[in-house]
Design a protein around this motif. Structure first.
Motif, PDB file in Angstrom:
ATOM      1  N   LEU A 208      12.452 -10.419   4.505  1.00  0.00           N
ATOM      2  CA  LEU A 208      11.192  -9.987   3.937  1.00  0.00           C
ATOM      3  C   LEU A 208      10.193 -10.629   4.202  1.00  0.00           C
ATOM      4  N   LYS A 209       9.125 -10.089   4.807  1.00  0.00           N
ATOM      5  CA  LYS A 209       7.789 -10.737   5.383  1.00  0.00           C
ATOM      6  C   LYS A 209       6.678 -10.222   4.630  1.00  0.00           C
ATOM      7  N   ARG A 210       5.723 -11.286   4.447  1.00  0.00           N
ATOM      8  CA  ARG A 210       4.455 -10.926   4.001  1.00  0.00           C
ATOM      9  C   ARG A 210       3.471 -11.790   4.931  1.00  0.00           C
ATOM     10  N   GLN A 211       2.477 -11.255   5.264  1.00  0.00           N
ATOM     11  CA  GLN A 211       1.608 -11.845   6.123  1.00  0.00           C
ATOM     12  C   GLN A 211       2.217 -12.770   7.257  1.00  0.00           C
ATOM     13  N   GLY A 212       3.520 -12.126   7.624  1.00  0.00           N
ATOM     14  CA  GLY A 212       4.131 -12.853   8.743  1.00  0.00           C
ATOM     15  C   GLY A 212       5.280 -14.005   8.299  1.00  0.00           C
ATOM     16  N   GLN A 213       5.249 -14.234   7.083  1.00  0.00           N
ATOM     17  CA  GLN A 213       5.937 -15.238   6.503  1.00  0.00           C
ATOM     18  C   GLN A 213       7.081 -14.845   5.496  1.00  0.00           C
ATOM     19  N   VAL A 214       8.243 -15.361   5.915  1.00  0.00           N
ATOM     20  CA  VAL A 214       9.405 -14.878   5.025  1.00  0.00           C
ATOM     21  C   VAL A 214       9.457 -15.238   3.583  1.00  0.00           C
ATOM     22  N   VAL A 215       9.572 -14.349   2.802  1.00  0.00           N
ATOM     23  CA  VAL A 215       9.235 -14.524   1.323  1.00  0.00           C
ATOM     24  C   VAL A 215      10.339 -14.117   0.536  1.00  0.00           C
ATOM     25  N   LYS A 216      10.547 -14.326  -0.720  1.00  0.00           N
ATOM     26  CA  LYS A 216      11.676 -13.993  -1.762  1.00  0.00           C
ATOM     27  C   LYS A 216      11.194 -12.641  -2.144  1.00  0.00           C
ATOM     28  N   PRO A 217      12.179 -11.870  -2.537  1.00  0.00           N
ATOM     29  CA  PRO A 217      12.071 -10.537  -3.034  1.00  0.00           C
ATOM     30  C   PRO A 217      11.061 -10.255  -4.200  1.00  0.00           C
ATOM     31  N   LYS A 218      10.971 -11.274  -5.016  1.00  0.00           N
ATOM     32  CA  LYS A 218       9.832 -11.152  -5.977  1.00  0.00           C
ATOM     33  C   LYS A 218       8.310 -11.400  -5.529  1.00  0.00           C
ATOM     34  N   ASP A 219       8.256 -11.913  -4.413  1.00  0.00           N
ATOM     35  CA  ASP A 219       6.923 -12.225  -3.719  1.00  0.00           C
ATOM     36  C   ASP A 219       6.764 -10.855  -2.846  1.00  0.00           C
ATOM     37  N   PHE A 220       7.634 -10.097  -2.416  1.00  0.00           N
ATOM     38  CA  PHE A 220       7.474  -9.035  -1.415  1.00  0.00           C
ATOM     39  C   PHE A 220       7.210  -7.653  -2.125  1.00  0.00           C
ATOM     40  N   LEU A 221       8.004  -7.503  -3.468  1.00  0.00           N
ATOM     41  CA  LEU A 221       7.897  -6.255  -4.054  1.00  0.00           C
ATOM     42  C   LEU A 221       6.524  -6.448  -4.963  1.00  0.00           C
ATOM     43  N   GLY A 222       6.009  -5.007  -4.696  1.00  0.00           N
ATOM     44  CA  GLY A 222       4.891  -4.868  -5.659  1.00  0.00           C
ATOM     45  C   GLY A 222       3.465  -4.933  -4.706  1.00  0.00           C
ATOM     46  N   ASN A 223       3.715  -5.162  -3.557  1.00  0.00           N
ATOM     47  CA  ASN A 223       2.544  -5.082  -2.663  1.00  0.00           C
ATOM     48  C   ASN A 223       2.390  -3.807  -2.161  1.00  0.00           C
ATOM     49  N   LEU A 224       3.399  -2.995  -2.107  1.00  0.00           N
ATOM     50  CA  LEU A 224       3.179  -1.442  -1.948  1.00  0.00           C
ATOM     51  C   LEU A 224       4.071  -0.782  -3.113  1.00  0.00           C
ATOM     52  N   ARG A 225       3.193   0.088  -3.704  1.00  0.00           N
ATOM     53  CA  ARG A 225       3.986   0.817  -4.903  1.00  0.00           C
ATOM     54  C   ARG A 225       3.747   2.370  -4.663  1.00  0.00           C
ATOM     55  N   VAL A 226       5.242   2.848  -4.521  1.00  0.00           N
ATOM     56  CA  VAL A 226       5.466   4.284  -4.327  1.00  0.00           C
ATOM     57  C   VAL A 226       6.126   4.996  -5.497  1.00  0.00           C
ATOM     58  N   VAL A 227       5.904   6.395  -5.693  1.00  0.00           N
ATOM     59  CA  VAL A 227       6.732   7.171  -6.552  1.00  0.00           C
ATOM     60  C   VAL A 227       7.570   8.197  -5.489  1.00  0.00           C
ATOM     61  N   LEU A 228       8.739   7.994  -5.746  1.00  0.00           N
ATOM     62  CA  LEU A 228       9.707   8.679  -4.563  1.00  0.00           C
ATOM     63  C   LEU A 228      10.233   9.871  -5.414  1.00  0.00           C
ATOM     64  N   PHE A 229      10.153  10.998  -4.777  1.00  0.00           N
ATOM     65  CA  PHE A 229      10.754  12.288  -5.213  1.00  0.00           C
ATOM     66  C   PHE A 229      11.663  13.044  -4.111  1.00  0.00           C
ATOM     67  N   THR A 230      12.854  13.146  -4.453  1.00  0.00           N
ATOM     68  CA  THR A 230      13.789  13.711  -3.364  1.00  0.00           C
ATOM     69  C   THR A 230      14.695  14.806  -4.221  1.00  0.00           C
ATOM     70  N   PRO A 231      15.318  15.645  -3.490  1.00  0.00           N
ATOM     71  CA  PRO A 231      16.074  16.522  -4.053  1.00  0.00           C
ATOM     72  C   PRO A 231      17.122  16.017  -5.185  1.00  0.00           C
ATOM     73  N   ASP A 232      17.669  14.952  -4.733  1.00  0.00           N
ATOM     74  CA  ASP A 232      18.911  14.206  -5.683  1.00  0.00           C
ATOM     75  C   ASP A 232      17.882  14.229  -6.930  1.00  0.00           C
ATOM     76  N   HIS A 233      16.669  13.759  -7.379  1.00  0.00           N
ATOM     77  CA  HIS A 233      16.012  13.687  -8.508  1.00  0.00           C
ATOM     78  C   HIS A 233      16.123  14.891  -9.414  1.00  0.00           C
ATOM     79  N   LEU A 234      16.153  16.060  -8.687  1.00  0.00           N
ATOM     80  CA  LEU A 234      16.402  17.288  -9.377  1.00  0.00           C
ATOM     81  C   LEU A 234      17.622  17.130 -10.196  1.00  0.00           C
ATOM     82  N   GLN A 235      18.631  16.386 -10.000  1.00  0.00           N
ATOM     83  CA  GLN A 235      19.878  16.311 -10.633  1.00  0.00           C
ATOM     84  C   GLN A 235      19.924  15.297 -11.869  1.00  0.00           C
TER      85      GLN A 235
END
Length: 371
Positions: free
Chosen positions: A97-124
């Motif tokens: 995982l890289k942020r600004q070209g530097q390898v980072v830990k998951p805790k420093d990578f997650l949260g830079n892009l936030r999404v809400v995902l909706f797939t057909p599986d979620h209808l179950q």
């Protein structure tokens, strides 16, 4: 928060791809199944979640027989740009995982892009496995809270060690008293996970009834019941020890969490119609969007994977109205599902290639929603 561009190299069926997402707030990907629509959407979700929502192993997303691949993107927030990258390598097996070209830990990578995902599986989500409902909670919180990322990772590691010890005790290669250390660690991490999950679910619970009534055009009352059995967790672990030793796994804890949706006092999973269940899931996803905005102060990117084909015309219209206020990436098998969206860039997808939509060039046979 704005996703400006996306680049793929040897990801799934994309040897090379570059997409500009600044032209319009909605990117719609149209085409038959198995052409790469969901693969592109998956790559964006990968940047937000740090892992695939479709494959357990990251290397399964690497192009066939390719030595390495990557997902890169630029995210802009409050005038500041951040470059994110996930790099895959087959031998030796690696994911970076890289942020600004530097390898980072998951805790420093997650949260830079936030999404809400909706797939057909979620209808179950209402009637399906509790795993779907746990994913609902975790996929929200790992994008919003660094401490949750750390705690969840620690809990899973401790749980794995405890389960391994249970199996060794079964084989008489360890003693039952050795569980005390892992139980103490498990209790500590579990309480922190439950605290975060309860805050999320309390917010969702307060929103979901009004959202459901708006979607379903009814006065029915939808309630969410999340009641983790967290009191005296240490004592309950001890009480379940014999059963855990027999099964070789830990039978209680956050990894077994679940929640229930109640419609007019009855469990929706048991008594709800197909339409009622779909309205409830749509209400859950909208409440999720609202929670992200509440928690971080900006709008998430919406990722909708072939959801329109699973909804009736009324729910399609309501979902389309919601998209007017968000950046979104949508996949669908029929251009009819997205042709009414204002300010959308529509691309036809064929075998990992994107072509701008031109009405006169659409092959109606290619739009059929065959599975």
């Amino acid at each position: 928060m704005q996703l400006n561009w996306l680049q793929l190299q040897d990801f799934r069926n994309y040897p090379s791809l570059s997409v500009d997402l600044t032209a319009s707030p909605v990117l719609a990907l149209v085409g038959p199944n198995a052409q790469g629509k969901t693969n592109l959407l998956e790559s964006i979700a990968f940047l937000a979640l740090g892992k695939s929502f479709r494959s357990r192993k990251a290397l399964e997303t690497l192009g066939w027989d390719k030595p390495h691949g990557r997902i890169k993107a630029e995210v802009e927030h409050e005038g500041r740009s951040t470059e994110l990258e996930i790099f895959f390598q087959r031998k030796p097996e690696a994911k970076k995982l890289k942020r600004q070209g530097q390898v980072v830990k998951p805790k420093d990578f997650l949260g830079n892009l936030r999404v809400v995902l909706f797939t057909p599986d979620h209808l179950q989500m209402v009637t399906g496995s509790p795993r779907l409902r746990r994913q609902f909670m975790d996929r929200v919180l790992v994008q919003l809270d660094q401490s949750y990322v750390i705690t969840l990772g620690t809990y899973q590691a401790v749980l794995k060690q405890r389960n391994a010890l249970l199996k060794r005790i079964q084989l008489r290669k360890a003693e039952s008293w050795e569980l005390e250390l892992w139980d103490a660690r498990l209790v500590q991490e579990a309480q922190q996970l439950w605290e975060k999950r309860e805050a999320l679910m309390e917010f969702v619970s307060n929103e979901i009834s009004a959202l459901y009534q708006s979607i379903a055009h009814s006065n029915d009352e939808l309630k969410l019941r999340y009641e983790p059995d967290k009191d005296r967790y240490d004592e309950r672990l001890l009480a379940h020890m014999d059963a855990d030793l027999r099964s070789g796994s830990t039978s209680i804890g956050p990894h077994r969490d679940d929640f229930t949706l109640m419609l007019n006092g009855r469990e929706l999973a048991d008594f709800g119609s197909r339409g009622e269940c779909r309205s409830a899931v749509l209400a859950l996803k909208i409440a999720q969007i609202h929670y992200v905005e509440h928690a971080c102060g900006h709008k998430p990117l919406l990722l909708l994977d072939d959801v329109f084909s699973e909804l009736d015309s009324d729910r399609q219209h309501q979902l389309g109205a919601l998209l007017k206020n968000y950046q979104a990436v949508i996949t669908t098998t029929s251009v009819d599902h997205v042709s009414g969206l204002s300010d959308a860039s529509i691309y036809l997808v064929n075998d990992g290639e994107l072509t701008p939509f031109l009405p006169q060039n659409v092959d109606k046979k290619q739009e059929s929603p065959a599975a």
